[in-house]
Design a protein around this motif. Sequence first.
Motif, PDB file in Angstrom:
ATOM      1  N   VAL A 298       2.664  37.671  22.120  1.00 31.31           N
ATOM      2  CA  VAL A 298       1.114  37.877  21.816  1.00 31.31           C
ATOM      3  C   VAL A 298       0.649  38.914  22.903  1.00 31.31           C
ATOM      4  O   VAL A 298      -0.057  39.329  23.117  1.00 31.31           O
ATOM      5  CB  VAL A 298       1.021  36.803  23.534  1.00 31.31           C
ATOM      6  N   ILE A 299       1.771  40.059  22.489  1.00 30.67           N
ATOM      7  CA  ILE A 299       1.471  41.601  22.510  1.00 30.67           C
ATOM      8  C   ILE A 299       1.360  42.092  21.526  1.00 30.67           C
ATOM      9  O   ILE A 299       1.330  42.346  20.362  1.00 30.67           O
ATOM     10  CB  ILE A 299       3.043  42.037  23.364  1.00 30.67           C
ATOM     11  N   GLU A 300      -0.382  42.639  21.007  1.00 30.74           N
ATOM     12  CA  GLU A 300      -0.745  43.438  20.421  1.00 30.74           C
ATOM     13  C   GLU A 300      -0.280  45.187  20.856  1.00 30.74           C
ATOM     14  O   GLU A 300       0.207  45.329  19.168  1.00 30.74           O
ATOM     15  CB  GLU A 300      -1.958  43.483  20.278  1.00 30.74           C
ATOM     16  N   GLN A 301      -0.344  45.812  22.278  1.00 30.16           N
ATOM     17  CA  GLN A 301      -0.342  46.895  21.807  1.00 30.16           C
ATOM     18  C   GLN A 301       0.446  46.965  23.559  1.00 30.16           C
ATOM     19  O   GLN A 301      -0.696  47.116  23.604  1.00 30.16           O
ATOM     20  CB  GLN A 301      -1.351  47.866  21.402  1.00 30.16           C
ATOM     21  N   LEU A 302       1.236  47.987  23.368  1.00 34.44           N
ATOM     22  CA  LEU A 302       1.926  47.695  24.604  1.00 34.44           C
ATOM     23  C   LEU A 302       2.933  49.119  25.484  1.00 34.44           C
ATOM     24  O   LEU A 302       3.777  49.236  23.749  1.00 34.44           O
ATOM     25  CB  LEU A 302       3.156  46.531  25.413  1.00 34.44           C
TER      26      LEU A 302
ATOM     27  N   TYR B   9       0.603  36.628  15.404  1.00 28.77           N
ATOM     28  CA  TYR B   9      -0.241  35.448  13.920  1.00 28.77           C
ATOM     29  C   TYR B   9      -1.207  36.683  13.559  1.00 28.77           C
ATOM     30  O   TYR B   9      -2.631  37.211  14.179  1.00 28.77           O
ATOM     31  CB  TYR B   9      -0.406  34.736  14.906  1.00 28.77           C
ATOM     32  N   GLY B  10      -1.907  36.220  12.196  1.00 31.08           N
ATOM     33  CA  GLY B  10      -2.333  37.648  11.400  1.00 31.08           C
ATOM     34  C   GLY B  10      -1.985  39.132  11.337  1.00 31.08           C
ATOM     35  O   GLY B  10      -2.291  39.978  10.683  1.00 31.08           O
ATOM     36  N   CYS B  11      -0.336  39.203  11.936  1.00 30.09           N
ATOM     37  CA  CYS B  11      -0.125  40.395  11.821  1.00 30.09           C
ATOM     38  C   CYS B  11       0.833  40.521  10.795  1.00 30.09           C
ATOM     39  O   CYS B  11       1.580  39.768  10.029  1.00 30.09           O
ATOM     40  CB  CYS B  11       0.073  41.405  12.944  1.00 30.09           C
TER      41      CYS B  11
ATOM     42  N   ILE C 155       9.678  44.004  11.884  1.00 31.40           N
ATOM     43  CA  ILE C 155      10.384  42.958  11.847  1.00 31.40           C
ATOM     44  C   ILE C 155       9.270  42.658  10.993  1.00 31.40           C
ATOM     45  O   ILE C 155       7.416  42.796  11.428  1.00 31.40           O
ATOM     46  CB  ILE C 155      10.379  41.699  12.962  1.00 31.40           C
ATOM     47  N   THR C 156       9.041  42.164   9.593  1.00 29.36           N
ATOM     48  CA  THR C 156       7.947  41.317   8.765  1.00 29.36           C
ATOM     49  C   THR C 156       7.465  39.971   9.624  1.00 29.36           C
ATOM     50  O   THR C 156       8.569  39.653   9.177  1.00 29.36           O
ATOM     51  CB  THR C 156       8.291  41.632   7.054  1.00 29.36           C
ATOM     52  N   ALA C 157       6.105  39.874   8.618  1.00 28.91           N
ATOM     53  CA  ALA C 157       6.301  38.393   8.638  1.00 28.91           C
ATOM     54  C   ALA C 157       6.869  38.348   8.285  1.00 28.91           C
ATOM     55  O   ALA C 157       6.531  36.657   8.293  1.00 28.91           O
ATOM     56  CB  ALA C 157       3.961  38.300   8.615  1.00 28.91           C
ATOM     57  N   ALA C 158       7.170  38.450   6.739  1.00 24.75           N
ATOM     58  CA  ALA C 158       8.725  37.798   5.988  1.00 24.75           C
ATOM     59  C   ALA C 158       9.812  37.185   6.390  1.00 24.75           C
ATOM     60  O   ALA C 158      10.209  36.821   5.830  1.00 24.75           O
ATOM     61  CB  ALA C 158       8.360  37.796   4.257  1.00 24.75           C
TER      62      ALA C 158
ATOM     63  N   ARG D 240      -8.261  35.134  21.355  1.00 21.34           N
ATOM     64  CA  ARG D 240      -6.919  35.684  21.352  1.00 21.34           C
ATOM     65  C   ARG D 240      -6.451  35.901  22.096  1.00 21.34           C
ATOM     66  O   ARG D 240      -7.321  35.996  23.136  1.00 21.34           O
ATOM     67  CB  ARG D 240      -7.132  36.687  19.983  1.00 21.34           C
ATOM     68  N   THR D 241      -5.126  35.537  22.399  1.00 20.98           N
ATOM     69  CA  THR D 241      -4.647  35.806  23.498  1.00 20.98           C
ATOM     70  C   THR D 241      -3.767  37.316  23.523  1.00 20.98           C
ATOM     71  O   THR D 241      -3.581  37.508  22.693  1.00 20.98           O
ATOM     72  CB  THR D 241      -3.335  34.589  23.600  1.00 20.98           C
TER      73      THR D 241
END
Length: 575
Positions: free
Chosen positions: A12-16, A57-59, A99-102, A527-528
Amino acid sequence: MLKELSIRNLAVIEQLNIEFKSGFHVLTGETGAGKSIIIDALSLIIGGRGSSELVRYGCDKAEIEAMFDLPEVHPVWETLRSLGIEADADEHLIIRREITAAGKSSSRINGQLVNLSMLRDTGDYLVNIHGQHEHQSLLKVEEHMHWLDMFGELEISISKKTYQASYDAYIKLQKELRELQETSKQALQMLDLYRFQIEEISAAKLKEGEDEALSDEKRKLSHAEKLSQNASESYDLLYGSNRALEASGKAIQRLQDIVSLDPPRLQPLLEQAQSAYYQLEDAAYQLRDYRDEVEFNPARLDQIELRLDAITTLRRKYGESIPDMLVYLDKIKREVDMIENKDEIIRKLETALKDEEVKLIHSAEELSRMRNRIAEKLAANIEAELRELQMERTQFRVQLERIHDEKGIELESKKVRFSRDGIDQVEFLMAPNPGEPLRGMSKIASGGELSRIMLAMKTIFARVDQIPVLVFDEVDTGVSGRAAQSIAEKMSLLSRDCQVFSITHLPQVACMADVHFAIHKEVDHERTFTRVQDLQENERIEELARMLGGVEITETTLRHAREMISLADEKKTRI
């Protein structure tokens, strides 16, 4: 110390981006706010298992980057050099993990690509993460020797290596002897066959490369007429009736007559023509010699074909090539020698095994003596730490026992089991209350007691292993009151030797922090997002008041929070 941590698209962390300081850091927040995700990020940095489920999710991918500031004298620099990673102790150490979504993962240390094993080897010297369930490892007796040996590593490393080398040699001899005894009957049945095979291969007098050389010679003899004819015609074209070389010589003479009229253009052409002439002349002479050497020998051709047929027959039985057959010959010669001299070889192995057993017993007893000395030191250290963690009347012992085994080695009139770790079985014993006998921790220790014992051990090991960052993930679960306060004081004291992080729900722990981060979730456009706030003085008071009073913050909880921080500041000046 850990200077900075950057996280992008992790759960849930977008950018930090978080900057850290030295001392005791506390992370607080409601359950599910995302505190553990920051610990997960640190775990990934030191080689923890990655998964596509961690990617937001979605990245496309999650990215984590950590920057460490380490002293010039630290074991991690030697580890990096041994791994072939360029790193200067005068600069920061930067680790990056993607780490990729794959589900694919990549890691870099100071910009150099490394595999997961290299990352773990490095991470072992940087961060130690103690989760809320890790203290359960104290209940596993098989883990206790590891703890003891880790505490006394500097003292016992040489003795342990000596013992393990002797143990490996002993097991190897034991295996050889057993295999010889078990296979001798079957080997006797094979003796006649081996002798026949040795005679057949030896009689062939094989030489490495022989089949290739014979095949090459066969090819030349089979085409002798064509080789001779074409070589002869080629020579004739150059030096025979067509006189190609004579024509080339005349062309060179014509060029020599005019070269002085236009040297820049004609001199290179003349030299080129002369070079071609000499090369053609040399080729003609070699063709003449080759033509004269071509052999017409049908008898030799028959011999070669017979020899190749014999080699092919042996190849079907004993190997794909002559080297393979010679290796097999050497192997069965050794087998025959072993069978014919079995009794003598067994006697030699038995003598060698007895000699090695003497060495093994000596090194095992020495290792055991050293472990007993280290066990006393470890127990004394743990009891001292427990006294500061409100377990002042707890007795702690490290018990070493030898396991009886009828198949073992006789030691002091008893059969003892030997393993690669030695002859000792290590178990941690404790008696939490006066008058109680020492017993295994799995039988008497509560969750709160185990947490404090583990904290005591982490405190002791922090002095030994020089790991700069210690992380405690809700290790204070199950404790309260004075015990919680003592844990907080211990972590604060520990932070003077290394950087300490603690995720906690206890205000007694949070008030002792040098740096306090509050973690909370926000929902924006369905979005969280997880946010991290570096709390200042008034914000710390409000966060402590929330931890004390729950949802509603009152003047009473605020006053109590101010008092806790004030008392904590006073306490930190005294410890």
